[in-house]
Design an enzyme around this catalytic site. Structure first.
Site, PDB file in Angstrom:
ATOM      1  N   ALA A  65     -18.208  19.268  93.526  1.00 34.91           N
ATOM      2  CA  ALA A  65     -18.006  20.698  93.746  1.00 34.91           C
ATOM      3  C   ALA A  65     -17.401  20.879  95.132  1.00 34.91           C
ATOM      4  O   ALA A  65     -17.581  20.036  96.019  1.00 34.91           O
ATOM      5  CB  ALA A  65     -19.343  21.419  93.643  1.00 34.91           C
ATOM      6  N   GLU A 112     -20.908  14.696  87.100  1.00 39.38           N
ATOM      7  CA  GLU A 112     -21.592  15.537  86.106  1.00 39.38           C
ATOM      8  C   GLU A 112     -20.613  16.032  85.041  1.00 39.38           C
ATOM      9  O   GLU A 112     -20.936  16.071  83.852  1.00 39.38           O
ATOM     10  CB  GLU A 112     -22.280  16.708  86.811  1.00 39.38           C
ATOM     11  CG  GLU A 112     -23.439  16.225  87.673  1.00 39.38           C
ATOM     12  CD  GLU A 112     -23.994  17.295  88.597  1.00 39.38           C
ATOM     13  OE1 GLU A 112     -23.203  17.895  89.354  1.00 39.38           O
ATOM     14  OE2 GLU A 112     -25.205  17.536  88.566  1.00 39.38           O
ATOM     15  N   GLU A 132     -25.160  14.415  96.401  1.00 43.52           N
ATOM     16  CA  GLU A 132     -25.572  15.745  96.881  1.00 43.52           C
ATOM     17  C   GLU A 132     -26.698  15.667  97.916  1.00 43.52           C
ATOM     18  O   GLU A 132     -26.782  16.505  98.818  1.00 43.52           O
ATOM     19  CB  GLU A 132     -26.031  16.621  95.699  1.00 43.52           C
ATOM     20  CG  GLU A 132     -24.917  17.048  94.755  1.00 43.52           C
ATOM     21  CD  GLU A 132     -24.663  16.085  93.606  1.00 43.52           C
ATOM     22  OE1 GLU A 132     -25.075  14.905  93.695  1.00 43.52           O
ATOM     23  OE2 GLU A 132     -24.052  16.521  92.616  1.00 43.52           O
TER      24      GLU A 132
HETATM   25  N1  CO8 Z   1     -15.293  19.441  98.441  1.00 46.08           N
HETATM   26  C1  CO8 Z   1     -14.289  19.912  99.226  1.00 46.08           C
HETATM   27  N2  CO8 Z   1     -13.329  19.138  99.757  1.00 46.08           N
HETATM   28  C2  CO8 Z   1     -13.390  17.814  99.500  1.00 46.08           C
HETATM   29  C3  CO8 Z   1     -14.406  17.254  98.707  1.00 46.08           C
HETATM   30  C4  CO8 Z   1     -15.390  18.132  98.160  1.00 46.08           C
HETATM   31  N3  CO8 Z   1     -16.376  17.711  97.336  1.00 46.08           N
HETATM   32  N4  CO8 Z   1     -14.202  15.928  98.632  1.00 46.08           N
HETATM   33  C5  CO8 Z   1     -13.100  15.674  99.353  1.00 46.08           C
HETATM   34  N5  CO8 Z   1     -12.610  16.799  99.874  1.00 46.08           N
HETATM   35  C6  CO8 Z   1     -11.420  16.965 100.730  1.00 46.08           C
HETATM   36  C7  CO8 Z   1     -11.682  16.501 102.155  1.00 46.08           C
HETATM   37  O1  CO8 Z   1     -12.339  17.505 102.903  1.00 46.08           O
HETATM   38  C8  CO8 Z   1     -10.279  16.210 102.634  1.00 46.08           C
HETATM   39  O2  CO8 Z   1      -9.662  17.425 102.948  1.00 46.08           O
HETATM   40  P1  CO8 Z   1      -8.745  17.530 104.309  1.00 46.08           P
HETATM   41  O3  CO8 Z   1      -7.616  16.545 104.064  1.00 46.08           O
HETATM   42  O4  CO8 Z   1      -8.307  18.941 104.315  1.00 46.08           O
HETATM   43  O5  CO8 Z   1      -9.621  17.117 105.434  1.00 46.08           O
HETATM   44  C9  CO8 Z   1      -9.586  15.690 101.377  1.00 46.08           C
HETATM   45  O6  CO8 Z   1     -10.376  16.141 100.261  1.00 46.08           O
HETATM   46  C10 CO8 Z   1      -9.536  14.172 101.335  1.00 46.08           C
HETATM   47  O7  CO8 Z   1     -10.853  13.697 101.501  1.00 46.08           O
HETATM   48  P2  CO8 Z   1     -11.249  12.607 102.612  1.00 46.08           P
HETATM   49  O8  CO8 Z   1     -10.333  12.676 103.796  1.00 46.08           O
HETATM   50  O9  CO8 Z   1     -12.705  12.724 102.889  1.00 46.08           O
HETATM   51  O10 CO8 Z   1     -10.924  11.265 101.786  1.00 46.08           O
HETATM   52  P3  CO8 Z   1     -11.586   9.826 101.985  1.00 46.08           P
HETATM   53  O11 CO8 Z   1     -10.781   8.925 101.138  1.00 46.08           O
HETATM   54  O12 CO8 Z   1     -11.772   9.517 103.424  1.00 46.08           O
HETATM   55  O13 CO8 Z   1     -13.084   9.977 101.359  1.00 46.08           O
HETATM   56  C11 CO8 Z   1     -14.689  10.664  99.700  1.00 46.08           C
HETATM   57  C12 CO8 Z   1     -13.249  10.229  99.990  1.00 46.08           C
HETATM   58  C13 CO8 Z   1     -15.662   9.502  99.964  1.00 46.08           C
HETATM   59  C14 CO8 Z   1     -14.758  11.051  98.229  1.00 46.08           C
HETATM   60  C15 CO8 Z   1     -15.077  11.873 100.595  1.00 46.08           C
HETATM   61  O14 CO8 Z   1     -14.046  12.839 100.505  1.00 46.08           O
HETATM   62  C16 CO8 Z   1     -16.363  12.523 100.229  1.00 46.08           C
HETATM   63  O15 CO8 Z   1     -17.419  12.009 100.543  1.00 46.08           O
HETATM   64  N6  CO8 Z   1     -16.309  13.712  99.568  1.00 46.08           N
HETATM   65  C17 CO8 Z   1     -17.457  14.484  99.232  1.00 46.08           C
HETATM   66  C18 CO8 Z   1     -18.223  13.884  98.095  1.00 46.08           C
HETATM   67  C19 CO8 Z   1     -19.447  14.723  97.785  1.00 46.08           C
HETATM   68  O16 CO8 Z   1     -20.336  14.877  98.587  1.00 46.08           O
HETATM   69  N7  CO8 Z   1     -19.493  15.257  96.565  1.00 46.08           N
HETATM   70  C20 CO8 Z   1     -20.585  16.057  96.113  1.00 46.08           C
HETATM   71  C21 CO8 Z   1     -20.347  17.481  96.399  1.00 46.08           C
HETATM   72  S1  CO8 Z   1     -21.771  18.498  96.031  1.00 46.08           S
HETATM   73  C22 CO8 Z   1     -21.658  18.720  94.373  1.00 46.08           C
HETATM   74  O17 CO8 Z   1     -20.797  18.238  93.700  1.00 46.08           O
HETATM   75  C23 CO8 Z   1     -22.722  19.585  93.796  1.00 46.08           C
HETATM   76  C24 CO8 Z   1     -22.558  19.688  92.323  1.00 46.08           C
HETATM   77  C25 CO8 Z   1     -23.350  20.817  91.863  1.00 46.08           C
HETATM   78  C26 CO8 Z   1     -22.819  21.324  90.573  1.00 46.08           C
HETATM   79  C27 CO8 Z   1     -21.496  21.925  90.708  1.00 46.08           C
HETATM   80  C28 CO8 Z   1     -21.551  23.324  91.113  1.00 46.08           C
HETATM   81  C29 CO8 Z   1     -20.203  23.999  91.180  1.00 46.08           C
END
Ligand code: CO8
Length: 258
Positions: A65, A112, A132
């Site tokens: 998300a 999910e 999460e």
């Molecule tokens: N949300 C928003 N932006 C994101 C997300 C995300 N989940 N994941 C990545 N991005 C963005 C980054 O902020 C970045 O943006 P910018 O270039 O503007 O800084 C861009 O995508 C590229 O990401 P990274 O630079 O971080 O790329 P890396 O290759 O270094 O890392 C990762 C990749 C490991 C996947 C890393 O991006 C990461 O950890 N992302 C978050 C993963 C996460 O925590 N996911 C869970 C989110 S919570 C959730 O899903 C709750 C679900 C509940 C149900 C759904 C309800 C709607």
């Protein structure tokens, strides 16, 4: 609404939907989930589609998300707007099968969403996780319920409590994914699997999906009874006659999906 958040196309009787926010690793925001719901329902209504493939980019199926969208939310917003419930579960209403074709990250809501599909084909670079816990919440779109059913309590607890990622090999061993394919063949392999399914009799395919899903919602006896009644009902289709006649005549069936 930005329609290009989800790209839709057809190949034969297969509908292909691609999540399209690559710069954000397909982070799932409200607009994207609205667009996905609309595209899924359009394919469900399309009589020329028998199976759907849902995919993302080479780097991410979906990294969860959208954290930037969620960060300012508070309790009353999420309750009032029915966050998640409002537009995340349209996919569960589909009677046609949906295959998740996962390359790269399938994290949080991305994992999910993949688990809401009927099965997952993973590229060899796929990574699954429910991280999460690392951002102060828990899975909110079924992760704490579908993951234990898919991979056992112990492994699901490990994933949900540590937030660690699982690679494609571990996901296949654990039963989360049905097969692993080379990353550069993912779409082709998923479309081939979907083409096989879409060539079957659609009433049988929908009945099979419904019956397998009953295994999660009923006792064994009730599930078997549901299967028996559904099996009997399929003798009312033209495709049952065609399928069995074609076998006896040693030819391929020409299903009419009725
Ligand atoms: N949300 C928003 N932006 C994101 C997300 C995300 N989940 N994941 C990545 N991005 C963005 C980054 O902020 C970045 O943006 P910018 O270039 O503007 O800084 C861009 O995508 C590229 O990401 P990274 O630079 O971080 O790329 P890396 O290759 O270094 O890392 C990762 C990749 C490991 C996947 C890393 O991006 C990461 O950890 N992302 C978050 C993963 C996460 O925590 N996911 C869970 C989110 S919570 C959730 O899903 C709750 C679900 C509940 C149900 C759904 C309800 C709607």
């Amino acid at each position: 609404m930005q329609e290009d958040l989800v790209l839709a196309r057809k190949e034969g009787r297969v509908g292909i939907l691609q999540l399209n926010r690559p710069a954000q690793l397909n982070a799932l925001n409200d607009a994207l989930m609205d667009a996905l719901g609309i595209a899924l329902l359009a394919m469900e209504q399309d009589n020329d589609i028998g199976c759907i493939v849902l995919t993302g980019s080479a780097k991410a199926f979906a990294a969860g998300a959208d954290i930037a969208a969620m960060q300012p939310m508070n309790y009353i917003n999420v309750v009032r707007n029915n966050f998640i419930g409002r537009n995340w579960e349209t996919i569960l209403t589909l009677r046609k099968p949906v295959i998740a074709a996962v390359a790269g990250y399938a994290l949080g809501g991305g994992c999910e969403l993949a688990m809401m599909c009927d099965f997952i084909i993973a590229a060899d670079n796929a990574k699954f996780g429910q991280p999460e816990i690392k951002i102060g919440v828990i899975p909110g779109a079924g992760g704490t319920q579908r993951l234990p059913r898919a991979i056992s309590k112990s492994k699901a607890m490990d994933m949900v409590l540590t937030g660690r990622m699982m690679d494609a090999q571990e996901a296949e061993r654990a039963g989360l994914v049905s097969r692993i394919v080379p990353a550069d063949k993912l779409e082709q392999e998923a479309i081939e699997a979907a083409t096989i399914i879409a060539a079957m009799s659609l009433p049988s395919v929908m009945a099979a999906k419904e019956a397998v899903n009953r295994a999660y919602e009923s006792t064994l006896n009730e599930g078997v009874l549901f299967e028996r009644r559904t099996f009997h009902a399929l003798f009312g289709t033209l495709d049952q006659k065609e399928g069995m006649t074609a076998f006896l005549e040693k030819r391929k069936p020409d299903f009419k999906h009725e």
